[in-house]
Design a protein around this motif. Structure first.
Motif, mmCIF file in Angstrom:
data_model
loop_
_atom_site.group_PDB
_atom_site.id
_atom_site.type_symbol
_atom_site.label_atom_id
_atom_site.label_comp_id
_atom_site.label_asym_id
_atom_site.label_seq_id
_atom_site.Cartn_x
_atom_site.Cartn_y
_atom_site.Cartn_z
ATOM 1 N N PHE A 28 0.809 -1.221 0.000
ATOM 2 C CA PHE A 28 0.000 0.000 0.000
ATOM 3 C C PHE A 28 0.845 1.276 0.000
ATOM 4 O O PHE A 28 0.544 2.231 -0.728
ATOM 5 N N THR A 29 1.908 1.309 0.799
ATOM 6 C CA THR A 29 2.710 2.539 0.890
ATOM 7 C C THR A 29 3.432 2.854 -0.423
ATOM 8 O O THR A 29 3.907 3.978 -0.608
ATOM 9 N N GLU A 30 3.527 1.881 -1.314
ATOM 10 C CA GLU A 30 4.190 2.137 -2.587
ATOM 11 C C GLU A 30 3.289 2.880 -3.574
ATOM 12 O O GLU A 30 3.783 3.361 -4.591
ATOM 13 N N THR A 31 1.995 2.984 -3.287
ATOM 14 C CA THR A 31 1.086 3.620 -4.241
ATOM 15 C C THR A 31 1.384 5.096 -4.424
ATOM 16 O O THR A 31 0.991 5.679 -5.434
ATOM 17 N N TRP A 32 2.046 5.725 -3.453
ATOM 18 C CA TRP A 32 2.376 7.148 -3.592
ATOM 19 C C TRP A 32 3.871 7.418 -3.409
ATOM 20 O O TRP A 32 4.283 8.571 -3.277
ATOM 21 N N PRO B 231 7.353 8.359 -4.346
ATOM 22 C CA PRO B 231 7.869 9.041 -5.537
ATOM 23 C C PRO B 231 9.207 8.518 -6.020
ATOM 24 O O PRO B 231 9.649 8.901 -7.100
ATOM 25 N N THR B 232 9.860 7.657 -5.252
ATOM 26 C CA THR B 232 11.211 7.237 -5.619
ATOM 27 C C THR B 232 11.227 5.914 -6.373
ATOM 28 O O THR B 232 12.300 5.435 -6.733
ATOM 29 N N ILE B 233 10.060 5.305 -6.612
ATOM 30 C CA ILE B 233 10.025 4.041 -7.331
ATOM 31 C C ILE B 233 9.426 4.263 -8.718
ATOM 32 O O ILE B 233 8.912 5.332 -9.024
ATOM 33 N N SER B 234 9.475 3.232 -9.547
ATOM 34 C CA SER B 234 9.038 3.371 -10.935
ATOM 35 C C SER B 234 7.523 3.488 -11.041
ATOM 36 O O SER B 234 6.775 3.052 -10.154
ATOM 37 N N ASP B 235 7.076 4.058 -12.171
ATOM 38 C CA ASP B 235 5.637 4.135 -12.430
ATOM 39 C C ASP B 235 5.009 2.739 -12.456
ATOM 40 O O ASP B 235 3.886 2.543 -11.980
ATOM 41 N N GLU B 236 5.735 1.772 -13.004
ATOM 42 C CA GLU B 236 5.208 0.410 -13.114
ATOM 43 C C GLU B 236 4.998 -0.202 -11.732
ATOM 44 O O GLU B 236 3.986 -0.865 -11.488
ATOM 45 N N ARG B 237 5.938 0.030 -10.848
ATOM 46 C CA ARG B 237 5.814 -0.529 -9.493
ATOM 47 C C ARG B 237 4.681 0.148 -8.730
ATOM 48 O O ARG B 237 3.933 -0.507 -8.009
ATOM 49 N N ARG B 238 4.535 1.462 -8.918
ATOM 50 C CA ARG B 238 3.415 2.155 -8.262
ATOM 51 C C ARG B 238 2.083 1.648 -8.791
ATOM 52 O O ARG B 238 1.117 1.478 -8.043
ATOM 53 N N GLU B 239 2.004 1.416 -10.102
ATOM 54 C CA GLU B 239 0.749 0.935 -10.679
ATOM 55 C C GLU B 239 0.421 -0.468 -10.164
ATOM 56 O O GLU B 239 -0.748 -0.779 -9.895
ATOM 57 N N ALA C 116 1.229 -1.646 -7.266
ATOM 58 C CA ALA C 116 0.758 -1.447 -5.899
ATOM 59 C C ALA C 116 -0.676 -0.915 -5.884
ATOM 60 O O ALA C 116 -1.492 -1.292 -5.035
ATOM 61 N N ARG C 117 -0.973 -0.057 -6.831
ATOM 62 C CA ARG C 117 -2.335 0.489 -6.938
ATOM 63 C C ARG C 117 -3.347 -0.620 -7.222
ATOM 64 O O ARG C 117 -4.438 -0.652 -6.641
ATOM 65 N N GLN C 118 -2.991 -1.543 -8.096
ATOM 66 C CA GLN C 118 -3.889 -2.653 -8.392
ATOM 67 C C GLN C 118 -4.033 -3.578 -7.181
ATOM 68 O O GLN C 118 -5.126 -4.106 -6.916
ATOM 69 N N ASP C 119 -2.945 -3.774 -6.445
ATOM 70 C CA ASP C 119 -3.041 -4.528 -5.189
ATOM 71 C C ASP C 119 -4.034 -3.869 -4.240
ATOM 72 O O ASP C 119 -4.862 -4.538 -3.612
ATOM 73 N N SER C 120 -3.954 -2.534 -4.134
ATOM 74 C CA SER C 120 -4.853 -1.810 -3.239
ATOM 75 C C SER C 120 -6.309 -1.944 -3.680
ATOM 76 O O SER C 120 -7.215 -2.060 -2.845
ATOM 77 N N ASN C 121 -6.549 -1.940 -4.987
ATOM 78 C CA ASN C 121 -7.909 -2.156 -5.478
ATOM 79 C C ASN C 121 -8.464 -3.491 -4.989
ATOM 80 O O ASN C 121 -9.618 -3.591 -4.547
ATOM 81 N N ARG C 122 -7.630 -4.527 -5.066
ATOM 82 C CA ARG C 122 -8.085 -5.839 -4.608
ATOM 83 C C ARG C 122 -8.276 -5.861 -3.096
ATOM 84 O O ARG C 122 -9.229 -6.480 -2.586
ATOM 85 N N ALA C 123 -7.392 -5.195 -2.357
ATOM 86 C CA ALA C 123 -7.537 -5.137 -0.898
ATOM 87 C C ALA C 123 -8.832 -4.428 -0.509
ATOM 88 O O ALA C 123 -9.524 -4.835 0.433
ATOM 89 N N ILE C 124 -9.171 -3.361 -1.233
ATOM 90 C CA ILE C 124 -10.393 -2.613 -0.942
ATOM 91 C C ILE C 124 -11.630 -3.475 -1.190
ATOM 92 O O ILE C 124 -12.599 -3.436 -0.418
ATOM 93 N N ASP C 125 -11.599 -4.282 -2.246
ATOM 94 C CA ASP C 125 -12.714 -5.210 -2.484
ATOM 95 C C ASP C 125 -12.922 -6.118 -1.275
ATOM 96 O O ASP C 125 -14.058 -6.367 -0.840
ATOM 97 N N ILE C 126 -11.836 -6.625 -0.737
ATOM 98 C CA ILE C 126 -11.927 -7.517 0.426
ATOM 99 C C ILE C 126 -12.480 -6.765 1.630
ATOM 100 O O ILE C 126 -13.350 -7.267 2.354
ATOM 101 N N LEU C 127 -12.005 -5.542 1.850
ATOM 102 C CA LEU C 127 -12.477 -4.770 3.008
ATOM 103 C C LEU C 127 -13.966 -4.463 2.899
ATOM 104 O O LEU C 127 -14.683 -4.480 3.916
ATOM 105 N N HIS C 128 -14.461 -4.199 1.703
ATOM 106 C CA HIS C 128 -15.901 -3.987 1.550
ATOM 107 C C HIS C 128 -16.679 -5.246 1.943
ATOM 108 O O HIS C 128 -17.744 -5.154 2.566
#
Length: 416
Positions: free
Chosen positions: A181-185, A187-195, A197-209
Protein backbone atom coordinates in the motif's frame (compact mmCIF):
# COMPACT_ATOMS: atom_id res chain seq x y z
CA UNK A 1 36.16 34.31 -0.91
CA UNK A 2 32.85 35.69 -2.12
CA UNK A 3 29.56 33.96 -1.42
CA UNK A 4 29.21 33.17 -5.13
CA UNK A 5 32.72 31.65 -5.26
CA UNK A 6 32.08 29.66 -2.08
CA UNK A 7 28.79 28.34 -3.45
CA UNK A 8 30.44 27.32 -6.72
CA UNK A 9 33.05 25.22 -4.85
CA UNK A 10 30.52 23.30 -2.77
CA UNK A 11 30.11 19.62 -3.51
CA UNK A 12 26.86 18.65 -5.24
CA UNK A 13 24.26 17.65 -2.68
CA UNK A 14 24.02 14.16 -4.16
CA UNK A 15 27.72 13.67 -3.41
CA UNK A 16 27.04 14.33 0.28
CA UNK A 17 23.73 12.51 0.64
CA UNK A 18 22.85 9.25 -1.07
CA UNK A 19 20.48 6.93 0.87
CA UNK A 20 21.04 4.19 -1.70
CA UNK A 21 24.80 4.11 -1.05
CA UNK A 22 26.73 1.52 0.94
CA UNK A 23 28.09 4.32 3.11
CA UNK A 24 24.57 5.38 4.12
CA UNK A 25 23.61 1.77 4.76
CA UNK A 26 26.59 1.38 7.09
CA UNK A 27 26.25 4.70 8.93
CA UNK A 28 23.65 7.28 7.85
CA UNK A 29 24.64 9.88 10.45
CA UNK A 30 27.46 11.72 8.60
CA UNK A 31 25.31 12.09 5.47
CA UNK A 32 22.27 13.29 7.45
CA UNK A 33 24.34 15.94 9.23
CA UNK A 34 26.00 17.04 5.98
CA UNK A 35 22.62 17.47 4.28
CA UNK A 36 21.22 19.49 7.20
CA UNK A 37 24.22 21.83 7.07
CA UNK A 38 23.48 22.75 3.45
CA UNK A 39 20.52 24.91 4.44
CA UNK A 40 16.87 24.85 5.49
CA UNK A 41 15.54 23.87 2.04
CA UNK A 42 17.84 21.93 -0.28
CA UNK A 43 17.21 20.84 -3.88
CA UNK A 44 17.92 17.13 -4.37
CA UNK A 45 18.13 16.38 -8.07
CA UNK A 46 18.02 12.55 -7.93
CA UNK A 47 14.49 12.75 -6.48
CA UNK A 48 13.52 16.01 -8.23
CA UNK A 49 12.46 17.26 -4.80
CA UNK A 50 13.21 19.89 -2.20
CA UNK A 51 14.29 18.60 1.22
CA UNK A 52 13.25 20.53 4.32
CA UNK A 53 15.96 19.91 6.90
CA UNK A 54 15.21 21.84 10.12
CA UNK A 55 12.71 21.00 12.83
CA UNK A 56 11.19 24.46 13.45
CA UNK A 57 10.37 24.73 9.74
CA UNK A 58 9.04 21.16 9.57
CA UNK A 59 6.82 21.69 12.62
CA UNK A 60 5.52 24.95 11.16
CA UNK A 61 4.66 23.14 7.92
CA UNK A 62 2.85 20.39 9.83
CA UNK A 63 0.98 22.93 11.93
CA UNK A 64 -0.08 25.38 9.19
CA UNK A 65 -0.51 22.81 6.40
CA UNK A 66 0.45 25.27 3.68
CA UNK A 67 1.61 22.41 1.43
CA UNK A 68 -0.61 19.74 -0.12
CA UNK A 69 -0.52 16.11 1.01
CA UNK A 70 -2.42 14.99 -2.10
CA UNK A 71 -0.23 12.72 -4.25
CA UNK A 72 -2.11 13.88 -7.36
CA UNK A 73 -0.76 17.40 -6.83
CA UNK A 74 2.77 16.14 -7.54
CA UNK A 75 4.11 17.32 -10.89
CA UNK A 76 5.03 13.75 -11.90
CA UNK A 77 1.87 12.06 -10.66
CA UNK A 78 -0.46 10.44 -13.18
CA UNK A 79 -3.39 12.68 -14.16
CA UNK A 80 -6.19 12.80 -11.63
CA UNK A 81 -8.91 10.68 -13.27
CA UNK A 82 -12.44 12.06 -13.65
CA UNK A 83 -14.87 10.69 -11.08
CA UNK A 84 -16.70 8.49 -13.58
CA UNK A 85 -13.39 6.65 -14.18
CA UNK A 86 -12.44 6.13 -10.55
CA UNK A 87 -11.43 2.67 -9.42
CA UNK A 88 -11.73 1.63 -5.78
CA UNK A 89 -8.30 3.11 -5.19
CA UNK A 90 -9.32 6.61 -6.29
CA UNK A 91 -12.62 6.41 -4.39
CA UNK A 92 -10.74 5.66 -1.20
CA UNK A 93 -7.86 8.10 -1.69
CA UNK A 94 -9.48 11.17 -3.23
CA UNK A 95 -11.49 13.20 -0.77
CA UNK A 96 -11.11 10.79 2.14
CA UNK A 97 -8.92 10.36 5.15
CA UNK A 98 -5.38 10.19 3.76
CA UNK A 99 -5.49 12.69 0.92
CA UNK A 100 -8.47 14.67 2.11
CA UNK A 101 -8.75 18.41 2.10
CA UNK A 102 -7.66 19.86 5.41
CA UNK A 103 -11.17 20.42 6.78
CA UNK A 104 -12.31 16.87 6.08
CA UNK A 105 -9.09 15.45 7.47
CA UNK A 106 -9.57 17.34 10.74
CA UNK A 107 -13.18 16.16 10.89
CA UNK A 108 -12.10 12.54 10.46
CA UNK A 109 -9.52 12.85 13.22
CA UNK A 110 -12.09 14.36 15.54
CA UNK A 111 -14.84 11.82 15.01
CA UNK A 112 -12.57 8.75 15.14
CA UNK A 113 -10.65 9.80 18.26
CA UNK A 114 -12.77 7.48 20.47
CA UNK A 115 -11.44 4.54 18.44
CA UNK A 116 -7.92 5.37 19.70
CA UNK A 117 -8.74 5.97 23.36
CA UNK A 118 -6.68 4.36 26.14
CA UNK A 119 -9.55 1.96 26.94
CA UNK A 120 -9.75 0.79 23.33
CA UNK A 121 -5.97 0.35 23.13
CA UNK A 122 -6.02 -1.67 26.38
CA UNK A 123 -8.77 -3.88 24.94
CA UNK A 124 -6.81 -4.34 21.73
CA UNK A 125 -3.77 -5.46 23.74
CA UNK A 126 -5.95 -8.12 25.36
CA UNK A 127 -7.11 -9.27 21.92
CA UNK A 128 -3.70 -9.60 20.31
CA UNK A 129 -1.86 -11.11 23.27
CA UNK A 130 -2.89 -14.71 22.35
CA UNK A 131 -1.57 -14.20 18.80
CA UNK A 132 1.79 -13.02 20.13
CA UNK A 133 1.97 -15.91 22.58
CA UNK A 134 1.06 -18.40 19.84
CA UNK A 135 3.97 -17.26 17.66
CA UNK A 136 6.40 -17.76 20.52
CA UNK A 137 4.82 -21.12 21.37
CA UNK A 138 5.41 -22.23 17.78
CA UNK A 139 9.02 -21.09 18.05
CA UNK A 140 9.59 -23.21 21.16
CA UNK A 141 12.81 -23.46 23.14
CA UNK A 142 15.53 -23.03 20.56
CA UNK A 143 19.20 -22.16 20.83
CA UNK A 144 19.12 -19.46 18.18
CA UNK A 145 16.65 -18.01 15.67
CA UNK A 146 16.24 -15.27 13.10
CA UNK A 147 13.95 -12.77 14.80
CA UNK A 148 12.86 -11.21 11.50
CA UNK A 149 11.84 -14.53 9.96
CA UNK A 150 10.15 -16.06 13.00
CA UNK A 151 8.55 -13.05 14.68
CA UNK A 152 9.02 -9.59 13.12
CA UNK A 153 7.80 -10.50 9.64
CA UNK A 154 4.64 -12.12 11.04
CA UNK A 155 3.60 -10.06 14.05
CA UNK A 156 2.68 -6.73 12.37
CA UNK A 157 0.11 -8.04 9.91
CA UNK A 158 -1.41 -10.54 12.35
CA UNK A 159 -1.71 -8.13 15.25
CA UNK A 160 -2.98 -5.18 13.20
CA UNK A 161 -5.55 -7.33 11.41
CA UNK A 162 -6.71 -8.61 14.78
CA UNK A 163 -6.84 -5.07 16.15
CA UNK A 164 -8.94 -3.92 13.22
CA UNK A 165 -11.28 -6.89 13.31
CA UNK A 166 -10.55 -8.57 9.95
CA UNK A 167 -11.67 -12.22 10.33
CA UNK A 168 -8.85 -14.75 10.12
CA UNK A 169 -10.34 -16.45 7.06
CA UNK A 170 -9.54 -13.28 5.09
CA UNK A 171 -5.95 -12.98 6.24
CA UNK A 172 -4.19 -15.02 3.51
CA UNK A 173 -6.15 -13.24 0.79
CA UNK A 174 -5.67 -9.68 2.03
CA UNK A 175 -2.04 -10.07 3.15
CA UNK A 176 -0.98 -10.74 -0.45
CA UNK A 177 -2.33 -7.40 -1.65
CA UNK A 178 -2.23 -4.95 1.26
CA UNK A 179 1.48 -4.93 2.06
CA UNK A 180 2.40 -2.78 -0.96
CA UNK A 181 0.00 0.00 0.00
CA UNK A 182 2.71 2.54 0.89
CA UNK A 183 4.19 2.14 -2.59
CA UNK A 184 1.09 3.62 -4.24
CA UNK A 185 2.38 7.15 -3.59
CA UNK A 186 6.12 6.57 -3.20
CA UNK A 187 7.87 9.04 -5.54
CA UNK A 188 11.21 7.24 -5.62
CA UNK A 189 10.02 4.04 -7.33
CA UNK A 190 9.04 3.37 -10.93
CA UNK A 191 5.64 4.14 -12.43
CA UNK A 192 5.21 0.41 -13.11
CA UNK A 193 5.81 -0.53 -9.49
CA UNK A 194 3.41 2.15 -8.26
CA UNK A 195 0.75 0.93 -10.68
CA UNK A 196 1.19 -2.66 -9.47
CA UNK A 197 0.76 -1.45 -5.90
CA UNK A 198 -2.34 0.49 -6.94
CA UNK A 199 -3.89 -2.65 -8.39
CA UNK A 200 -3.04 -4.53 -5.19
CA UNK A 201 -4.85 -1.81 -3.24
CA UNK A 202 -7.91 -2.16 -5.48
CA UNK A 203 -8.08 -5.84 -4.61
CA UNK A 204 -7.54 -5.14 -0.90
CA UNK A 205 -10.39 -2.61 -0.94
CA UNK A 206 -12.71 -5.21 -2.48
CA UNK A 207 -11.93 -7.52 0.43
CA UNK A 208 -12.48 -4.77 3.01
CA UNK A 209 -15.90 -3.99 1.55
CA UNK A 210 -16.82 -7.64 2.00
CA UNK A 211 -15.58 -7.61 5.57
CA UNK A 212 -17.59 -4.47 6.34
CA UNK A 213 -20.73 -5.88 4.73
CA UNK A 214 -20.45 -9.01 6.85
CA UNK A 215 -19.98 -6.98 10.01
CA UNK A 216 -23.05 -4.88 9.21
CA UNK A 217 -25.11 -8.05 8.85
CA UNK A 218 -23.68 -9.62 12.01
CA UNK A 219 -22.50 -6.78 14.26
CA UNK A 220 -22.11 -8.93 17.39
CA UNK A 221 -20.72 -7.21 20.46
CA UNK A 222 -17.10 -6.79 19.38
CA UNK A 223 -15.09 -3.83 20.56
CA UNK A 224 -12.50 -4.06 17.83
CA UNK A 225 -11.54 -1.09 15.70
CA UNK A 226 -13.98 -1.86 12.89
CA UNK A 227 -16.93 -2.11 15.27
CA UNK A 228 -16.04 1.24 16.81
CA UNK A 229 -15.76 2.84 13.36
CA UNK A 230 -19.15 1.50 12.29
CA UNK A 231 -20.74 3.00 15.40
CA UNK A 232 -19.04 6.31 14.64
CA UNK A 233 -20.34 6.15 11.06
CA UNK A 234 -23.91 5.68 12.34
CA UNK A 235 -23.59 8.87 14.40
CA UNK A 236 -21.84 11.11 11.82
CA UNK A 237 -23.28 11.87 8.38
CA UNK A 238 -19.93 13.11 7.03
CA UNK A 239 -18.07 9.96 8.01
CA UNK A 240 -18.68 7.27 5.38
CA UNK A 241 -17.69 3.73 4.54
CA UNK A 242 -14.97 5.08 2.27
CA UNK A 243 -13.39 6.81 5.26
CA UNK A 244 -13.51 3.49 7.13
CA UNK A 245 -11.88 1.70 4.20
CA UNK A 246 -9.10 4.27 3.93
CA UNK A 247 -8.34 4.19 7.64
CA UNK A 248 -8.19 0.39 7.73
CA UNK A 249 -6.09 0.25 4.57
CA UNK A 250 -3.63 2.67 6.13
CA UNK A 251 -3.52 0.86 9.46
CA UNK A 252 -2.88 -2.55 7.91
CA UNK A 253 -0.81 -1.52 4.88
CA UNK A 254 1.25 1.37 6.19
CA UNK A 255 1.13 0.13 9.79
CA UNK A 256 2.45 -3.34 9.02
CA UNK A 257 5.19 -1.91 6.80
CA UNK A 258 6.49 0.57 9.37
CA UNK A 259 6.14 -1.70 12.40
CA UNK A 260 8.16 -4.39 10.63
CA UNK A 261 11.03 -1.90 10.55
CA UNK A 262 10.32 -0.89 14.14
CA UNK A 263 10.30 -4.50 15.35
CA UNK A 264 13.79 -5.27 14.14
CA UNK A 265 15.38 -1.99 15.25
CA UNK A 266 13.77 -2.27 18.70
CA UNK A 267 15.26 -5.71 19.29
CA UNK A 268 18.63 -4.68 17.88
CA UNK A 269 18.82 -1.48 19.96
CA UNK A 270 17.79 -3.14 23.21
CA UNK A 271 20.21 -6.03 22.76
CA UNK A 272 22.97 -3.52 22.09
CA UNK A 273 22.09 -1.94 25.44
CA UNK A 274 20.83 -4.79 27.66
CA UNK A 275 21.25 -2.79 30.84
CA UNK A 276 18.32 -0.59 29.72
CA UNK A 277 15.84 -3.34 28.79
CA UNK A 278 14.08 -3.43 32.17
CA UNK A 279 13.67 0.35 32.22
CA UNK A 280 12.35 0.41 28.66
CA UNK A 281 9.73 -2.28 29.39
CA UNK A 282 8.67 -1.07 32.84
CA UNK A 283 5.27 0.11 31.54
CA UNK A 284 3.53 1.07 28.29
CA UNK A 285 4.36 4.72 28.97
CA UNK A 286 8.01 3.93 29.66
CA UNK A 287 8.21 1.98 26.42
CA UNK A 288 6.54 4.79 24.48
CA UNK A 289 9.41 7.08 25.46
CA UNK A 290 11.99 4.35 24.95
CA UNK A 291 10.72 3.70 21.44
CA UNK A 292 11.28 7.35 20.49
CA UNK A 293 14.87 6.93 21.64
CA UNK A 294 15.23 3.66 19.73
CA UNK A 295 14.16 5.28 16.49
CA UNK A 296 16.28 8.38 17.14
CA UNK A 297 19.42 6.40 17.93
CA UNK A 298 18.98 4.01 14.99
CA UNK A 299 18.61 6.78 12.36
CA UNK A 300 17.27 4.25 9.88
CA UNK A 301 15.02 6.42 7.73
CA UNK A 302 15.89 7.09 4.11
CA UNK A 303 12.95 9.23 3.11
CA UNK A 304 10.67 11.79 4.69
CA UNK A 305 7.12 13.10 4.70
CA UNK A 306 6.15 14.06 1.16
CA UNK A 307 4.23 17.26 0.46
CA UNK A 308 3.55 19.14 -2.79
CA UNK A 309 3.49 22.84 -3.63
CA UNK A 310 -0.14 23.82 -4.41
CA UNK A 311 1.07 26.89 -6.33
CA UNK A 312 4.25 28.73 -7.23
CA UNK A 313 5.52 29.96 -3.88
CA UNK A 314 8.54 31.05 -1.90
CA UNK A 315 9.53 28.65 0.88
CA UNK A 316 12.44 29.41 3.20
CA UNK A 317 14.03 31.73 0.66
CA UNK A 318 13.70 29.34 -2.30
CA UNK A 319 11.37 29.65 -5.28
CA UNK A 320 9.33 26.45 -5.43
CA UNK A 321 7.20 25.67 -8.49
CA UNK A 322 3.66 24.40 -8.36
CA UNK A 323 3.65 20.62 -8.17
CA UNK A 324 7.20 20.24 -6.88
CA UNK A 325 7.71 17.85 -4.02
CA UNK A 326 8.93 18.98 -0.61
CA UNK A 327 10.22 16.18 1.60
CA UNK A 328 10.25 16.95 5.31
CA UNK A 329 13.05 15.00 6.98
CA UNK A 330 12.85 15.30 10.76
CA UNK A 331 15.33 12.44 11.25
CA UNK A 332 18.18 14.67 10.06
CA UNK A 333 18.25 16.17 13.56
CA UNK A 334 18.57 12.85 15.39
CA UNK A 335 22.34 12.92 15.86
CA UNK A 336 22.79 16.69 15.84
CA UNK A 337 24.48 17.74 19.12
CA UNK A 338 22.78 21.12 18.87
CA UNK A 339 19.42 19.36 19.11
CA UNK A 340 20.19 16.43 21.44
CA UNK A 341 22.89 16.41 24.11
CA UNK A 342 25.33 13.52 23.61
CA UNK A 343 23.40 12.17 20.61
CA UNK A 344 25.71 9.16 20.26
CA UNK A 345 24.52 7.85 23.64
CA UNK A 346 21.48 5.58 23.88
CA UNK A 347 19.21 6.57 26.75
CA UNK A 348 15.65 5.21 26.98
CA UNK A 349 14.83 7.95 29.49
CA UNK A 350 15.89 10.79 27.20
CA UNK A 351 13.38 13.63 27.23
CA UNK A 352 11.54 14.45 24.00
CA UNK A 353 9.76 17.80 24.04
CA UNK A 354 8.00 17.74 21.71
CA UNK A 355 8.09 14.12 20.61
CA UNK A 356 7.73 14.27 16.83
CA UNK A 357 8.45 10.63 15.96
CA UNK A 358 4.89 10.17 14.67
CA UNK A 359 4.48 13.67 13.28
CA UNK A 360 3.03 16.79 14.82
CA UNK A 361 -0.15 18.84 14.81
CA UNK A 362 -3.07 17.98 12.52
CA UNK A 363 -1.11 15.26 10.71
CA UNK A 364 0.12 13.40 13.79
CA UNK A 365 -0.07 9.66 13.04
CA UNK A 366 -3.47 8.58 14.27
CA UNK A 367 -2.35 4.97 14.80
CA UNK A 368 0.72 5.77 16.92
CA UNK A 369 -0.72 4.40 20.17
CA UNK A 370 -1.73 1.15 18.50
CA UNK A 371 1.71 0.68 16.94
CA UNK A 372 3.57 1.28 20.19
CA UNK A 373 1.30 -1.01 22.19
CA UNK A 374 1.82 -3.84 19.71
CA UNK A 375 5.57 -3.40 19.97
CA UNK A 376 5.48 -3.19 23.75
CA UNK A 377 3.49 -6.42 24.03
CA UNK A 378 5.87 -8.26 21.69
CA UNK A 379 9.01 -7.05 23.46
CA UNK A 380 7.61 -8.02 26.87
CA UNK A 381 6.84 -11.53 25.62
CA UNK A 382 10.24 -11.85 23.90
CA UNK A 383 12.25 -10.99 26.99
CA UNK A 384 9.93 -12.94 29.31
CA UNK A 385 10.59 -16.08 27.27
CA UNK A 386 14.27 -15.36 26.69
CA UNK A 387 15.63 -13.17 29.51
CA UNK A 388 19.23 -13.89 28.51
CA UNK A 389 18.76 -13.11 24.82
CA UNK A 390 21.80 -11.77 22.94
CA UNK A 391 22.68 -10.90 19.37
CA UNK A 392 24.29 -13.73 17.43
CA UNK A 393 26.75 -11.62 15.49
CA UNK A 394 26.22 -8.26 13.80
CA UNK A 395 23.29 -8.47 11.34
CA UNK A 396 23.79 -7.77 7.65
CA UNK A 397 22.02 -4.65 6.47
CA UNK A 398 19.71 -4.72 3.47
CA UNK A 399 19.78 -1.78 1.07
CA UNK A 400 16.78 -2.86 -0.99
CA UNK A 401 14.05 -1.36 1.18
CA UNK A 402 12.72 1.84 -0.42
CA UNK A 403 12.00 3.62 2.85
CA UNK A 404 14.43 2.56 5.57
CA UNK A 405 17.69 0.85 6.45
CA UNK A 406 16.70 -2.66 7.49
CA UNK A 407 18.39 -5.99 8.21
CA UNK A 408 18.45 -9.05 5.95
CA UNK A 409 18.20 -11.17 9.07
CA UNK A 410 18.54 -10.71 12.82
CA UNK A 411 19.95 -13.83 14.42
CA UNK A 412 19.74 -14.01 18.19
CA UNK A 413 20.89 -16.55 20.78
CA UNK A 414 18.52 -17.54 23.57
CA UNK A 415 21.19 -18.73 26.06
CA UNK A 416 18.62 -20.96 27.76
Amino acid sequence: MTAATEASTEQPVEALFDPSSQAYLTDPVPQCLALARRGPLVWYAPWQAWIMTRMPDIMDCWRREYLSSDFYDWEFAPPRPPEDQWSNFERAMIGHSLLADHDHHRLIRKVVSPAFSRNVVDEIQRRIKPDVEKLFDELGEVERFDYIDKIASRIPFISISRMVGVPERYWPEIERVVMTFTETWNPTISDERREAARQDSNRAIDILHRVIAERRENPGEDDDFLSVLLRIEAENDKFTEWDIVTLILALIGAGADTTLVAQQWTVYSLLKHPEQIATALASPDAFSNAFSEIMRWSTQSKMGFARYAPADMEILGQQVREGQMVLMMPHLKDHDPEYYPAPEQFDVQRQFDPDVLFGYGPRYCIGAALAKRQLYLTMCELFRRFPNLTLDGEPERDGDDHNAVVFRNLWVKTNL
